[in-house]
Motif scaffolding. Structure first.
Motif, PDB file in Angstrom:
ATOM      1  N   MET A 197      18.620   2.253   5.574  1.00 57.02           N
ATOM      2  CA  MET A 197      17.143   2.135   4.867  1.00 57.02           C
ATOM      3  C   MET A 197      17.354   0.401   4.355  1.00 57.02           C
ATOM      4  O   MET A 197      17.834   0.462   2.905  1.00 57.02           O
ATOM      5  N   LYS A 198      16.679  -0.139   4.844  1.00 58.73           N
ATOM      6  CA  LYS A 198      17.304  -1.522   4.455  1.00 58.73           C
ATOM      7  C   LYS A 198      15.395  -1.617   2.531  1.00 58.73           C
ATOM      8  O   LYS A 198      14.553  -0.833   2.701  1.00 58.73           O
ATOM      9  N   LEU A 199      15.655  -2.487   2.485  1.00 56.69           N
ATOM     10  CA  LEU A 199      14.968  -2.449   1.393  1.00 56.69           C
ATOM     11  C   LEU A 199      13.191  -2.878   1.758  1.00 56.69           C
ATOM     12  O   LEU A 199      12.884  -1.639   1.410  1.00 56.69           O
ATOM     13  N   VAL A 200      12.594  -2.865   2.834  1.00 57.29           N
ATOM     14  CA  VAL A 200      12.284  -3.436   2.994  1.00 57.29           C
ATOM     15  C   VAL A 200      10.486  -2.410   3.656  1.00 57.29           C
ATOM     16  O   VAL A 200      10.009  -2.000   3.454  1.00 57.29           O
ATOM     17  N   GLU A 201      11.651  -1.513   4.439  1.00 57.62           N
ATOM     18  CA  GLU A 201      11.918   0.052   5.249  1.00 57.62           C
ATOM     19  C   GLU A 201      10.811   0.258   3.440  1.00 57.62           C
ATOM     20  O   GLU A 201      10.110   1.495   3.533  1.00 57.62           O
ATOM     21  N   LEU A 202      11.652   0.886   2.555  1.00 53.20           N
ATOM     22  CA  LEU A 202      11.257   1.939   0.919  1.00 53.20           C
ATOM     23  C   LEU A 202      10.629   1.144   1.095  1.00 53.20           C
ATOM     24  O   LEU A 202       8.907   1.717  -0.009  1.00 53.20           O
ATOM     25  N   ALA A 203      10.269  -0.398   0.620  1.00 56.80           N
ATOM     26  CA  ALA A 203       8.578  -0.908  -0.172  1.00 56.80           C
ATOM     27  C   ALA A 203       7.697   0.105   0.933  1.00 56.80           C
ATOM     28  O   ALA A 203       6.326   0.026   0.029  1.00 56.80           O
ATOM     29  N   ARG A 204       7.851  -0.070   2.658  1.00 60.05           N
ATOM     30  CA  ARG A 204       6.587  -0.292   3.079  1.00 60.05           C
ATOM     31  C   ARG A 204       6.318   1.481   2.706  1.00 60.05           C
ATOM     32  O   ARG A 204       5.257   2.231   2.690  1.00 60.05           O
ATOM     33  N   ILE A 205       7.827   2.295   2.259  1.00 65.06           N
ATOM     34  CA  ILE A 205       6.701   3.701   2.020  1.00 65.06           C
ATOM     35  C   ILE A 205       6.424   3.409   0.951  1.00 65.06           C
ATOM     36  O   ILE A 205       5.635   4.771   0.852  1.00 65.06           O
ATOM     37  N   LEU A 206       7.476   3.122  -0.079  1.00 65.38           N
ATOM     38  CA  LEU A 206       6.280   3.565  -1.850  1.00 65.38           C
ATOM     39  C   LEU A 206       5.256   2.931  -1.872  1.00 65.38           C
ATOM     40  O   LEU A 206       4.026   2.813  -2.453  1.00 65.38           O
ATOM     41  N   ASP A 207       4.468   1.311  -1.136  1.00 65.49           N
ATOM     42  CA  ASP A 207       2.851   1.155  -0.927  1.00 65.49           C
ATOM     43  C   ASP A 207       2.211   1.413  -0.302  1.00 65.49           C
ATOM     44  O   ASP A 207       1.889   2.352  -0.713  1.00 65.49           O
ATOM     45  N   ARG A 208       3.245   2.632   0.880  1.00 64.83           N
ATOM     46  CA  ARG A 208       2.077   3.362   1.491  1.00 64.83           C
ATOM     47  C   ARG A 208       1.415   5.048   0.266  1.00 64.83           C
ATOM     48  O   ARG A 208       0.652   5.371   0.426  1.00 64.83           O
ATOM     49  N   ALA A 209       2.987   5.500  -0.248  1.00 63.54           N
ATOM     50  CA  ALA A 209       2.628   6.376  -1.029  1.00 63.54           C
ATOM     51  C   ALA A 209       1.657   6.291  -1.992  1.00 63.54           C
ATOM     52  O   ALA A 209       1.115   6.788  -2.709  1.00 63.54           O
ATOM     53  N   PHE A 210       1.494   4.996  -2.847  1.00 62.08           N
ATOM     54  CA  PHE A 210       0.749   4.606  -3.947  1.00 62.08           C
ATOM     55  C   PHE A 210      -0.281   4.548  -3.588  1.00 62.08           C
ATOM     56  O   PHE A 210      -1.064   5.079  -4.814  1.00 62.08           O
ATOM     57  N   ALA A 211      -0.573   3.753  -2.415  1.00 63.49           N
ATOM     58  CA  ALA A 211      -2.072   3.720  -2.317  1.00 63.49           C
ATOM     59  C   ALA A 211      -2.904   5.103  -1.535  1.00 63.49           C
ATOM     60  O   ALA A 211      -3.331   5.644  -1.626  1.00 63.49           O
ATOM     61  N   ILE A 212      -1.543   6.251  -1.005  1.00 66.58           N
ATOM     62  CA  ILE A 212      -2.357   8.070  -0.631  1.00 66.58           C
ATOM     63  C   ILE A 212      -2.566   8.408  -2.391  1.00 66.58           C
ATOM     64  O   ILE A 212      -3.817   8.935  -2.205  1.00 66.58           O
ATOM     65  N   ASN A 213      -1.799   8.048  -2.726  1.00 64.11           N
ATOM     66  CA  ASN A 213      -2.224   8.513  -4.278  1.00 64.11           C
ATOM     67  C   ASN A 213      -3.160   8.142  -4.896  1.00 64.11           C
ATOM     68  O   ASN A 213      -3.924   9.130  -5.777  1.00 64.11           O
ATOM     69  N   ALA A 214      -3.629   7.189  -4.357  1.00 64.32           N
ATOM     70  CA  ALA A 214      -4.698   6.264  -5.556  1.00 64.32           C
ATOM     71  C   ALA A 214      -6.655   7.205  -5.124  1.00 64.32           C
ATOM     72  O   ALA A 214      -7.085   6.780  -5.334  1.00 64.32           O
ATOM     73  N   MET A 215      -5.970   7.599  -3.599  1.00 59.35           N
ATOM     74  CA  MET A 215      -7.357   8.045  -3.436  1.00 59.35           C
ATOM     75  C   MET A 215      -7.477   9.454  -4.144  1.00 59.35           C
ATOM     76  O   MET A 215      -6.746   9.812  -3.938  1.00 59.35           O
ATOM     77  N   GLU A 216      -8.961   9.368  -4.143  1.00 63.87           N
ATOM     78  CA  GLU A 216      -9.082  10.877  -4.823  1.00 63.87           C
ATOM     79  C   GLU A 216      -9.319  11.963  -3.904  1.00 63.87           C
ATOM     80  O   GLU A 216      -9.610  11.983  -3.057  1.00 63.87           O
ATOM     81  N   GLY A 217      -9.080  13.766  -3.979  1.00 56.51           N
ATOM     82  CA  GLY A 217      -9.157  14.194  -3.482  1.00 56.51           C
ATOM     83  C   GLY A 217      -7.688  14.482  -2.137  1.00 56.51           C
ATOM     84  O   GLY A 217      -8.067  15.260  -1.400  1.00 56.51           O
ATOM     85  N   LYS A 257      18.187   0.920  -4.565  1.00 61.08           N
ATOM     86  CA  LYS A 257      16.992  -0.082  -4.278  1.00 61.08           C
ATOM     87  C   LYS A 257      16.312   0.625  -5.005  1.00 61.08           C
ATOM     88  O   LYS A 257      14.807   0.055  -4.246  1.00 61.08           O
ATOM     89  N   PHE A 258      15.556   2.228  -5.283  1.00 57.51           N
ATOM     90  CA  PHE A 258      14.175   1.773  -5.812  1.00 57.51           C
ATOM     91  C   PHE A 258      14.123   1.356  -7.115  1.00 57.51           C
ATOM     92  O   PHE A 258      13.261   1.210  -7.257  1.00 57.51           O
ATOM     93  N   TYR A 259      15.071   1.016  -7.878  1.00 60.58           N
ATOM     94  CA  TYR A 259      15.264  -0.453  -8.843  1.00 60.58           C
ATOM     95  C   TYR A 259      14.919  -1.619  -8.726  1.00 60.58           C
ATOM     96  O   TYR A 259      14.078  -2.437  -9.357  1.00 60.58           O
ATOM     97  N   GLN A 260      15.547  -2.313  -7.337  1.00 58.42           N
ATOM     98  CA  GLN A 260      14.955  -3.024  -6.824  1.00 58.42           C
ATOM     99  C   GLN A 260      13.832  -3.021  -6.265  1.00 58.42           C
ATOM    100  O   GLN A 260      12.895  -4.622  -6.924  1.00 58.42           O
ATOM    101  N   TYR A 261      12.942  -1.758  -5.629  1.00 58.64           N
ATOM    102  CA  TYR A 261      11.213  -1.668  -5.425  1.00 58.64           C
ATOM    103  C   TYR A 261      10.729  -2.814  -6.542  1.00 58.64           C
ATOM    104  O   TYR A 261       9.615  -3.309  -6.691  1.00 58.64           O
ATOM    105  N   ALA A 262      11.133  -1.133  -7.842  1.00 58.05           N
ATOM    106  CA  ALA A 262      10.495  -1.786  -9.190  1.00 58.05           C
ATOM    107  C   ALA A 262      10.207  -3.200  -9.363  1.00 58.05           C
ATOM    108  O   ALA A 262       9.226  -3.821 -10.050  1.00 58.05           O
TER     109      ALA A 262
END
Length: 172
Positions: free
Chosen positions: A1-21, A40-45
Motif C-alpha cells: 500500500m502506497k502513501l497515496v492509497e492510505l491517504a485516500r482511505i484516511l481522508d474518506r474515513a475523516f469525511a464519513i466520521n464528520a457526518m452526524e448519525g 505511513k500513518f505518521y507520514q500521512y499526519a
C-alpha cells in the motif's frame, strides 16, 4: 500500500466520521512486520499537518488511558485521564489521529479500554473530539510475530486493509 492509497482511505474515513448519525469508521492496517505501517500513518499526519496521539499496544496498560485515584476532598474515586488522550471538552475542534499500534500484541485488559473507545468514541467520562480519527495497525496472526487474534468487538468495527511491501516505494 502506497502513501497515496492510505491517504485516500484516511481522508474518506475523516469525511464519513464528520457526518452526524453515521457509524464511525476505524481503519485497521495489517501486514507483515517491517512493511512500514507505522511510518505511513505518521507520514500521512505530517502531510495533513495534524497531530498523532499514539499508543503502542505491547507496552500500554489500562492506566495509560484512565486511572482511578481517591479524591482527597471527597474520598471517592476520581478518573484521571492520560494527557495523551484528547478531550472534546478541551479541544472540540481538534483534528488528529488516535493511533493504536501493534494492537494484536496489546494486553486483554488494555484492549477493553480500547474497545470502549473505538465503539463509543468515549471512555469513562471523556469524549474524543469529533474529528479525531481512531486508526490501528498490527501484524496478523498468520505472520507469526506474536500477535493474538483480535476480539470480535474490535474486528467488527474495523475497516481492514492489507499492507504489502512495495519494492519500488522502498527503493525511493
Amino acid at each position: 500500500m502506497k502513501l497515496v492509497e492510505l491517504a485516500r482511505i484516511l481522508d474518506r474515513a475523516f469525511a464519513i466520521n464528520a457526518m452526524e448519525g453515521t457509524q464511525r469508521v476505524v481503519p485497521y492496517v495489517e501486514g507483515e512486520p517491517g512493511t512500514g505501517k507505522t511510518q505511513k500513518f505518521y507520514q500521512y499526519a505530517q502531510m495533513r499537518g495534524i497531530p498523532v496521539y499514539s499508543y503502542y499496544g505491547p507496552s500500554a496498560s489500562p492506566t495509560d488511558l484512565v486511572c482511578y485515584m481517591p479524591d482527597q476532598a471527597t474520598g471517592k474515586l476520581k478518573a484521571y485521564f492520560n494527557e495523551r488522550l484528547p478531550s472534546a471538552a478541551e479541544t472540540p475542534d481538534l483534528k488528529a489521529l488516535f493511533f493504536s499500534d501493534e494492537i494484536g500484541k496489546t494486553h486483554g485488559e488494555t484492549l477493553k479500554g480500547f474497545i470502549k473507545l473505538f465503539n463509543e468514541h468515549k471512555l469513562d467520562g471523556i469524549t474524543l473530539p469529533r474529528d479525531v480519527l481512531i486508526v490501528a495497525a498490527g501484524n496478523g496472526v498468520i505472520h507469526r510475530s506474536g500477535d493474538s487474534r483480535l476480539p470480535a468487538a474490535l474486528t467488527t468495527r474495523f475497516e481492514c486493509y492489507k499492507m504489502d511491501v512495495d519494492p519500488a516505494e522502498v527503493v525511493d
